[in-house]
Motif scaffolding. Structure first.
Motif, PDB file in Angstrom:
ATOM      1  N   SER A  99       0.822  -1.216   0.000  1.00 17.19           N
ATOM      2  CA  SER A  99       0.000   0.000   0.000  1.00 17.19           C
ATOM      3  C   SER A  99       0.855   1.265   0.000  1.00 17.19           C
ATOM      4  N   ARG A 100       2.144   1.125  -0.220  1.00 20.97           N
ATOM      5  CA  ARG A 100       3.026   2.298  -0.203  1.00 20.97           C
ATOM      6  C   ARG A 100       2.664   3.230  -1.357  1.00 20.97           C
ATOM      7  N   LEU A 101       2.448   4.487  -1.044  1.00 19.41           N
ATOM      8  CA  LEU A 101       1.961   5.441  -2.038  1.00 19.41           C
ATOM      9  C   LEU A 101       2.667   6.783  -1.860  1.00 19.41           C
ATOM     10  N   SER A 102       3.064   7.370  -2.973  1.00 22.35           N
ATOM     11  CA  SER A 102       3.685   8.692  -2.961  1.00 22.35           C
ATOM     12  C   SER A 102       2.783   9.660  -3.702  1.00 22.35           C
ATOM     13  N   VAL A 103       2.432  10.761  -3.039  1.00 21.70           N
ATOM     14  CA  VAL A 103       1.591  11.805  -3.654  1.00 21.70           C
ATOM     15  C   VAL A 103       2.366  13.120  -3.593  1.00 21.70           C
ATOM     16  N   THR A 104       2.721  13.648  -4.772  1.00 19.90           N
ATOM     17  CA  THR A 104       3.532  14.865  -4.853  1.00 19.90           C
ATOM     18  C   THR A 104       2.752  15.952  -5.586  1.00 19.90           C
ATOM     19  N   VAL A 105       2.632  17.106  -4.957  1.00 24.34           N
ATOM     20  CA  VAL A 105       1.907  18.229  -5.560  1.00 24.34           C
ATOM     21  C   VAL A 105       2.919  19.296  -5.977  1.00 24.34           C
ATOM     22  N   THR A 106       2.848  19.677  -7.253  1.00 22.86           N
ATOM     23  CA  THR A 106       3.727  20.716  -7.799  1.00 22.86           C
ATOM     24  C   THR A 106       2.856  21.843  -8.355  1.00 22.86           C
ATOM     25  N   GLN A 107       3.159  23.081  -7.983  1.00 20.78           N
ATOM     26  CA  GLN A 107       2.367  24.228  -8.435  1.00 20.78           C
ATOM     27  C   GLN A 107       3.069  24.914  -9.596  1.00 20.78           C
ATOM     28  N   HIS A 108       2.315  25.148 -10.687  1.00 22.30           N
ATOM     29  CA  HIS A 108       2.823  25.852 -11.858  1.00 22.30           C
ATOM     30  C   HIS A 108       2.018  27.150 -11.981  1.00 22.30           C
ATOM     31  N   GLY A 109       2.611  28.219 -11.569  1.00 21.59           N
ATOM     32  CA  GLY A 109       1.855  29.463 -11.562  1.00 21.59           C
ATOM     33  C   GLY A 109       0.885  29.478 -10.403  1.00 21.59           C
ATOM     34  N   GLU A 110      -0.033  30.400 -10.427  1.00 22.18           N
ATOM     35  CA  GLU A 110      -0.968  30.538  -9.306  1.00 22.18           C
ATOM     36  C   GLU A 110      -2.156  29.608  -9.421  1.00 22.18           C
ATOM     37  N   ASP A 111      -2.562  29.254 -10.658  1.00 22.92           N
ATOM     38  CA  ASP A 111      -3.816  28.519 -10.859  1.00 22.92           C
ATOM     39  C   ASP A 111      -3.628  27.106 -11.376  1.00 22.92           C
ATOM     40  N   HIS A 112      -2.425  26.630 -11.536  1.00 27.40           N
ATOM     41  CA  HIS A 112      -2.208  25.291 -12.082  1.00 27.40           C
ATOM     42  C   HIS A 112      -1.428  24.432 -11.078  1.00 27.40           C
ATOM     43  N   HIS A 113      -1.971  23.244 -10.815  1.00 26.48           N
ATOM     44  CA  HIS A 113      -1.326  22.291  -9.906  1.00 26.48           C
ATOM     45  C   HIS A 113      -1.182  20.938 -10.606  1.00 26.48           C
ATOM     46  N   HIS A 114      -0.039  20.330 -10.379  1.00 21.04           N
ATOM     47  CA  HIS A 114       0.215  18.996 -10.936  1.00 21.04           C
ATOM     48  C   HIS A 114       0.371  18.015  -9.767  1.00 21.04           C
ATOM     49  N   VAL A 115      -0.446  16.965  -9.769  1.00 21.67           N
ATOM     50  CA  VAL A 115      -0.408  15.949  -8.704  1.00 21.67           C
ATOM     51  C   VAL A 115       0.105  14.649  -9.308  1.00 21.67           C
ATOM     52  N   ALA A 116       1.274  14.187  -8.846  1.00 18.78           N
ATOM     53  CA  ALA A 116       1.854  12.921  -9.322  1.00 18.78           C
ATOM     54  C   ALA A 116       1.645  11.853  -8.257  1.00 18.78           C
ATOM     55  N   VAL A 117       0.948  10.787  -8.648  1.00 16.31           N
ATOM     56  CA  VAL A 117       0.657   9.680  -7.726  1.00 16.31           C
ATOM     57  C   VAL A 117       1.481   8.477  -8.165  1.00 16.31           C
ATOM     58  N   ARG A 118       2.248   7.923  -7.242  1.00 15.79           N
ATOM     59  CA  ARG A 118       3.122   6.794  -7.559  1.00 15.79           C
ATOM     60  C   ARG A 118       2.937   5.692  -6.513  1.00 15.79           C
ATOM     61  N   GLY A 119       3.014   4.439  -6.977  1.00 16.30           N
ATOM     62  CA  GLY A 119       2.971   3.306  -6.055  1.00 16.30           C
ATOM     63  C   GLY A 119       1.674   2.533  -6.145  1.00 16.30           C
ATOM     64  N   ASN A 120       1.200   2.055  -4.991  1.00 11.58           N
ATOM     65  CA  ASN A 120      -0.004   1.227  -4.927  1.00 11.58           C
ATOM     66  C   ASN A 120      -1.106   1.999  -4.213  1.00 11.58           C
TER      67      ASN A 120
END
Length: 490
Positions: A405-426
């Motif tokens: 069940s190991r899971l990595s959730v990374t949030v990266t902000q691009h500018g003020e109104d754009h967010h990128h969420v990268a989900v890795r693992g299970n």
């Protein structure tokens, strides 16, 4: 463990049987003191250990399953046998071993043998380490010419008095001296040009010769017929049934783990696990009918068999014949062996089961696996073998579930109104609260854009999949990039 690779004769070709005869003599010389020592350490007559060794050779040796591994009484079962005899009495031992043998036969016929290979190595190492620690602790007492206490707690509590007795009494000093001599000779002999002769045998002979000059307790071996007893089915109860199951599981695990190790030492036919489990069950059924000790495949005798040049199962059959002939024709020879010598040999066997080097190596590579090992071993020492092993198995399952069940959730902000969420693992339900907490914390509203990248997800279970979809439906400007190869339920 030895890396010697034995070259077996090609199938279908007639082989010279003399290499097997020579190997059988080597195995016999290694097995004799161990059969007696395991019986004495288990709190039963020495003759019962020899009977089990004979059955392991003459019965299991003839059956298919494994070609090279040798069966007999095992040091790893001494703690279990001693506890069982203390709880149910010596008369119940035959019934318990008989029932365990029948369970092994049933498991083999149901093709359950291969499933023992799926047990976590950390649990197996922990089980062996716990048994080894209890075995070493118990054998310190006869090593100093003292009777060992019945429980592990009493053995720990008695250590201060044991040290005093070992250093101040004539029998204690003599026992320690003979035991240390046994361990030193056994350790150093492998470095000599004569290492083809079993070091354990040389150590036992040399220390016994010195022990003739000292007042030490010695082995007493009588007729095999005097200790054979019929099975008493009136002793059957819930506790005995539980002991049968414990014996069957532990003996099966030890035998099949030994088979995997022995298969790496030669290039002959591989072990057929289910067939070998049936063979072990037949052997234990016979041992139980005779009131003898339980048996397993044993790595020390098996490795000696391979390294001595055995080619077929003839060597392991003959080693059983030599054991039978020896105890019938020359039983008085064993009366010259001090109990301290056998205790030293079992301390050596227990130390190999404990295997501190392997434990340290596991701590360096995987602390979580090492924790499972320590938990299993510690509970075996503090409670009993069954409790420690079952809790270790449960801990291994929980660890596997956590890893899965190991899971990595990374949030990266691009500018003020754009967010990128990268989900890795299970992405499983175990990590769903954390995943939703991260997603729901993202800003919402007109002009906002969230890109959720699931391409790094290896497994997406139904709970997480539905939760992500529902969250996306409630939001504006959400872009989901679905995993390409993840295991996702429909």
């Amino acid at each position: 463990m030895s890396t010697y690779i034995a070259r077996s004769a090609p199938p279908g070709r007639t082989t010279n049987f003399w290499p097997d005869v020579g190997a059988s003599l080597v195995v016999f010389l290694v097995a004799l003191p161990l059969c007696v020592g395991v019986a004495v350490a288990s709190g039963v007559p020495a003759e019962l250990g020899i009977i089990t060794g004979v059955v392991g050779g003459l019965v299991v040796g003839l059956l298919p399953g494994s070609t090279m591994q040798v069966s007999g009484p095992a040091a790893g079962l001494t703690v279990l046998v001693a506890d069982t005899v203390a709880a149910h009495g010596p008369r119940a031992l035959g019934l318990i071993v008989l029932g365990a043998g029948l369970l092994q036969v049933a498991m083999g016929l149901l093709r359950l043998g291969r499933w023992f290979r799926a047990i976590s190595p950390a649990v197996v190492q922990g089980m062996l380490a716990g048994i080894g620690l209890v075995l070493v602790l118990g054998q310190l007492y006869p090593l100093a010419a003292r009777d060992q206490p019945a429980t592990t707690g009493d053995k720990f509590a008695g250590l201060p008095d044991l040290v005093v007795a070992a250093l101040t009494t004539p029998s204690g000093l003599s026992g320690v001296a003979v035991g240390v001599l046994t361990l030193v000779v056994a350790s150093l002999w492998k470095r000599t040009p004569f290492r083809a002769v079993p070091g354990m045998l040389v150590a036992a002979v040399a220390a016994s010769a010195v022990g003739l000059l000292l007042p030490l307790p010695r082995i007493s071996v009588g007729s095999l017929g005097d200790v054979v007893s019929l099975v008493d089915f009136s002793l059957l109860d819930a506790g005995v049934l539980g002991a049968m199951l414990t014996f069957a599981l532990v003996a099966s695990a030890e035998s099949l783990f030994s088979a995997a190790a022995v298969d790496r030492m030669h290039d002959g036919p591989r072990t057929k696990y289910d067939t070998e489990l049936v063979a072990q069950g037949v052997g234990n059924t016979v041992c139980g009918a005779l009131g003898a000790l339980p048996m397993t495949a044993v790595i020390v005798r098996s490795s000696a068999n391979v390294e001595a040049g055995a080619r077929t199962r003839l060597s392991r059959v003959l080693h059983g014949a030599w054991l039978l002939l020896f105890v019938v024709l020359l039983p008085g020879v064993l009366a010259y062996v001090p109990l301290a010598v056998l205790a030293a040999l079992l301390v050596q066997a227990g130390w190999k089961l404990l295997n501190p080097g392997q434990v340290r190596a596991l701590f360096r590579t995987d602390r979580a696996e090492a924790a499972v090992l320590v938990l299993t071993a510690g509970l075996i020492v503090l409670t009993d073998l069954l409790t420690g092993t079952l809790v270790g198995l449960l801990a291994a399952v929980v660890k596997t579930a956590w890893d899965m069940s190991r899971l990595s959730v990374t949030v990266t902000q691009h500018g003020e109104d754009h967010h990128h969420v990268a989900v890795r693992g299970n992405a499983t339900f175990l990590k769903l609260p954390r995943l939703l907490e991260t997603l729901e914390a993202l800003p919402d509203g007109e002009g906002r854009h969230v890109r959720v990248d699931l391409t790094g997800v290896r497994h997406l279970d139904q709970a997480c999949g539905q939760a992500i979809d529902q969250w996306a439906e409630r939001r504006q400007g959400v872009e989901l990039i679905q995993p390409v190869s993840a295991d996702r339920p429909d």
